[in-house]
Design a protein around this motif. Structure first.
Motif, mmCIF file in Angstrom:
data_model
loop_
_atom_site.group_PDB
_atom_site.id
_atom_site.type_symbol
_atom_site.label_atom_id
_atom_site.label_comp_id
_atom_site.label_asym_id
_atom_site.label_seq_id
_atom_site.Cartn_x
_atom_site.Cartn_y
_atom_site.Cartn_z
ATOM 1 N N MET A 1 0.825 -1.196 0.000
ATOM 2 C CA MET A 1 0.000 0.000 0.000
ATOM 3 C C MET A 1 0.871 1.262 0.000
ATOM 4 O O MET A 1 0.513 2.250 -0.615
ATOM 5 C CB MET A 1 -0.938 -0.020 1.219
ATOM 6 C CG MET A 1 -1.939 1.082 1.206
ATOM 7 S SD MET A 1 -3.042 0.885 -0.199
ATOM 8 C CE MET A 1 -4.268 2.061 0.145
ATOM 9 N N LYS A 2 2.001 1.193 0.666
ATOM 10 C CA LYS A 2 2.911 2.340 0.733
ATOM 11 C C LYS A 2 3.404 2.718 -0.667
ATOM 12 O O LYS A 2 3.483 3.896 -1.003
ATOM 13 C CB LYS A 2 4.083 2.002 1.659
ATOM 14 C CG LYS A 2 4.983 3.164 1.954
ATOM 15 C CD LYS A 2 6.044 2.758 2.971
ATOM 16 C CE LYS A 2 6.960 3.924 3.257
ATOM 17 N NZ LYS A 2 7.971 3.599 4.241
ATOM 18 N N LEU A 3 3.729 1.707 -1.477
ATOM 19 C CA LEU A 3 4.196 1.947 -2.832
ATOM 20 C C LEU A 3 3.089 2.576 -3.684
ATOM 21 O O LEU A 3 3.345 3.483 -4.481
ATOM 22 C CB LEU A 3 4.695 0.656 -3.471
ATOM 23 C CG LEU A 3 5.239 0.768 -4.902
ATOM 24 C CD1 LEU A 3 6.394 1.768 -4.972
ATOM 25 C CD2 LEU A 3 5.675 -0.590 -5.396
ATOM 26 N N LEU A 4 1.861 2.119 -3.507
ATOM 27 C CA LEU A 4 0.738 2.680 -4.260
ATOM 28 C C LEU A 4 0.530 4.159 -3.912
ATOM 29 O O LEU A 4 0.292 4.988 -4.797
ATOM 30 C CB LEU A 4 -0.548 1.889 -3.990
ATOM 31 C CG LEU A 4 -0.555 0.448 -4.496
ATOM 32 C CD1 LEU A 4 -1.821 -0.267 -4.055
ATOM 33 C CD2 LEU A 4 -0.410 0.402 -6.012
ATOM 34 N N ILE A 5 0.672 4.491 -2.655
ATOM 35 C CA ILE A 5 0.535 5.890 -2.236
ATOM 36 C C ILE A 5 1.682 6.718 -2.807
ATOM 37 O O ILE A 5 1.478 7.839 -3.284
ATOM 38 C CB ILE A 5 0.450 5.996 -0.699
ATOM 39 C CG1 ILE A 5 -0.870 5.391 -0.227
ATOM 40 C CG2 ILE A 5 0.593 7.445 -0.237
ATOM 41 C CD1 ILE A 5 -0.996 5.216 1.264
ATOM 42 N N LYS A 6 2.889 6.159 -2.811
ATOM 43 C CA LYS A 6 4.040 6.874 -3.385
ATOM 44 C C LYS A 6 3.830 7.103 -4.882
ATOM 45 O O LYS A 6 4.142 8.183 -5.402
ATOM 46 C CB LYS A 6 5.333 6.106 -3.133
ATOM 47 C CG LYS A 6 6.548 6.875 -3.612
ATOM 48 C CD LYS A 6 7.844 6.254 -3.169
ATOM 49 C CE LYS A 6 8.999 7.138 -3.629
ATOM 50 N NZ LYS A 6 10.269 6.655 -3.179
ATOM 51 N N LEU A 7 3.301 6.098 -5.583
ATOM 52 C CA LEU A 7 2.979 6.260 -7.001
ATOM 53 C C LEU A 7 1.984 7.405 -7.191
ATOM 54 O O LEU A 7 2.179 8.286 -8.032
ATOM 55 C CB LEU A 7 2.371 4.973 -7.573
ATOM 56 C CG LEU A 7 3.306 3.923 -8.128
ATOM 57 C CD1 LEU A 7 2.563 2.620 -8.369
ATOM 58 C CD2 LEU A 7 3.960 4.405 -9.405
ATOM 59 N N TYR A 8 0.906 7.381 -6.399
ATOM 60 C CA TYR A 8 -0.124 8.402 -6.502
ATOM 61 C C TYR A 8 0.466 9.794 -6.247
ATOM 62 O O TYR A 8 0.265 10.715 -7.033
ATOM 63 C CB TYR A 8 -1.275 8.138 -5.523
ATOM 64 C CG TYR A 8 -2.344 9.201 -5.603
ATOM 65 C CD1 TYR A 8 -3.364 9.098 -6.541
ATOM 66 C CD2 TYR A 8 -2.305 10.313 -4.774
ATOM 67 C CE1 TYR A 8 -4.330 10.089 -6.631
ATOM 68 C CE2 TYR A 8 -3.263 11.311 -4.873
ATOM 69 C CZ TYR A 8 -4.277 11.189 -5.798
ATOM 70 O OH TYR A 8 -5.216 12.180 -5.904
ATOM 71 N N VAL A 9 1.203 9.956 -5.163
ATOM 72 C CA VAL A 9 1.750 11.260 -4.784
ATOM 73 C C VAL A 9 2.743 11.754 -5.843
ATOM 74 O O VAL A 9 2.725 12.930 -6.233
ATOM 75 C CB VAL A 9 2.403 11.202 -3.383
ATOM 76 C CG1 VAL A 9 3.206 12.457 -3.086
ATOM 77 C CG2 VAL A 9 1.339 10.984 -2.323
ATOM 78 N N THR A 10 3.605 10.883 -6.326
ATOM 79 C CA THR A 10 4.591 11.270 -7.343
ATOM 80 C C THR A 10 3.896 11.722 -8.625
ATOM 81 O O THR A 10 4.231 12.768 -9.185
ATOM 82 C CB THR A 10 5.553 10.102 -7.646
ATOM 83 O OG1 THR A 10 6.228 9.747 -6.443
ATOM 84 C CG2 THR A 10 6.566 10.479 -8.711
ATOM 85 N N LEU A 11 2.922 10.949 -9.075
ATOM 86 C CA LEU A 11 2.229 11.313 -10.300
ATOM 87 C C LEU A 11 1.317 12.515 -10.089
ATOM 88 O O LEU A 11 1.116 13.319 -10.996
ATOM 89 C CB LEU A 11 1.448 10.112 -10.851
ATOM 90 C CG LEU A 11 2.247 9.160 -11.756
ATOM 91 C CD1 LEU A 11 2.707 9.825 -13.008
ATOM 92 C CD2 LEU A 11 3.367 8.444 -11.093
ATOM 93 N N PHE A 12 0.791 12.686 -8.877
ATOM 94 C CA PHE A 12 0.014 13.882 -8.552
ATOM 95 C C PHE A 12 0.897 15.116 -8.691
ATOM 96 O O PHE A 12 0.508 16.127 -9.261
ATOM 97 C CB PHE A 12 -0.552 13.779 -7.128
ATOM 98 C CG PHE A 12 -1.424 14.947 -6.735
ATOM 99 C CD1 PHE A 12 -2.782 14.930 -7.043
ATOM 100 C CD2 PHE A 12 -0.903 16.046 -6.067
ATOM 101 C CE1 PHE A 12 -3.596 15.998 -6.683
ATOM 102 C CE2 PHE A 12 -1.701 17.116 -5.712
ATOM 103 C CZ PHE A 12 -3.061 17.095 -6.021
ATOM 104 N N LYS A 13 2.122 15.011 -8.182
ATOM 105 C CA LYS A 13 3.084 16.114 -8.257
ATOM 106 C C LYS A 13 3.402 16.437 -9.715
ATOM 107 O O LYS A 13 3.472 17.613 -10.092
ATOM 108 C CB LYS A 13 4.351 15.742 -7.488
ATOM 109 C CG LYS A 13 5.383 16.837 -7.416
ATOM 110 C CD LYS A 13 6.514 16.537 -6.436
ATOM 111 C CE LYS A 13 7.236 15.261 -6.709
ATOM 112 N NZ LYS A 13 8.452 15.074 -5.909
ATOM 113 N N ILE A 14 3.581 15.418 -10.532
ATOM 114 C CA ILE A 14 3.835 15.639 -11.956
ATOM 115 C C ILE A 14 2.651 16.369 -12.575
ATOM 116 O O ILE A 14 2.821 17.351 -13.304
ATOM 117 C CB ILE A 14 4.105 14.300 -12.685
ATOM 118 C CG1 ILE A 14 5.462 13.744 -12.262
ATOM 119 C CG2 ILE A 14 4.041 14.482 -14.200
ATOM 120 C CD1 ILE A 14 5.728 12.323 -12.722
ATOM 121 N N GLY A 15 1.445 15.907 -12.284
ATOM 122 C CA GLY A 15 0.246 16.557 -12.809
ATOM 123 C C GLY A 15 0.069 17.979 -12.301
ATOM 124 O O GLY A 15 -0.424 18.853 -13.011
#
Length: 178
Positions: free
Chosen positions: A1-15
């Motif tokens: 779950m931690k990796l999924l949140i990191k994916l979300y946050v990283t891609l959110f930042k890109i967006g």
């Protein structure tokens, strides 16, 4: 779950910090996905950009979906894709409410004028990043092919699909026959 949140946050930042569309986002996507998090290597990144240009949908969404899947399967694709589009969704939702109120704002107009050259710079950076690492600068055939396609794209109204087909035929001619 931690990796999924990191994916979300990283891609959110890109967006969140990528204005100017997919091509302008490429340097930022590379920095976050390849350099900072090492989720894929640069060769795979170049492949994603190429495939994203040929498939329907924005580069950022296609790249997010691919990287998410590579890192954490289907759930990774979902979290990464939602991450890259969330900020835009939030921003558009808010903007539609206030757009009429601020459409004549001198500050808003000035900010938009200031962002235009930055977008051109980011697109140029993406071009140079991909050109530098491809065969384009190392092979005379690729240079000739790039010039032909560049002129066709810039000087004619040939449909992009036809440009891709012409590129494939010229690729077969340049690399398959000679």
């Amino acid at each position: 779950m931690k990796l999924l949140i990191k994916l979300y946050v990283t891609l959110f930042k890109i967006g969140m910090f990528s204005f100017g569309g997919g091509l302008a986002m490429i340097p930022f996507i590379k920095k976050e996905i390849v350099d900072s998090n090492h989720w894929i290597d640069f060769s795979t990144f170049k492949d994603i950009i190429g495939i994203s240009q040929m498939t329907p949908g924005p580069i950022a969404i296609n790249a997010a979906t691919f990287v998410g899947f590579k890192v954490s399967g289907i759930m990774g694709s979902i979290f990464a894709t939602l991450g890259v589009v969330s900020f835009s969704f939030i921003l558009v939702s808010i903007a539609t409410h206030y757009i009429m109120k601020f459409k004549e704002s001198k500050i808003l107009k000035s900010a938009m004028l200031g962002m235009r050259p930055a977008v051109i710079g980011l697109i140029t950076s993406a071009f140079l990043l991909l050109a530098k690492s491809s065969y384009t600068l190392k092979d005379i055939k690729s240079i000739i092919l790039g010039v032909i396609i560049g002129v066709l794209s810039f000087k004619t109204k040939i449909h992009p699909i036809l440009i891709i087909i012409i590129s494939a035929v010229l690729g077969i001619f340049f690399y398959g026959i000679f």
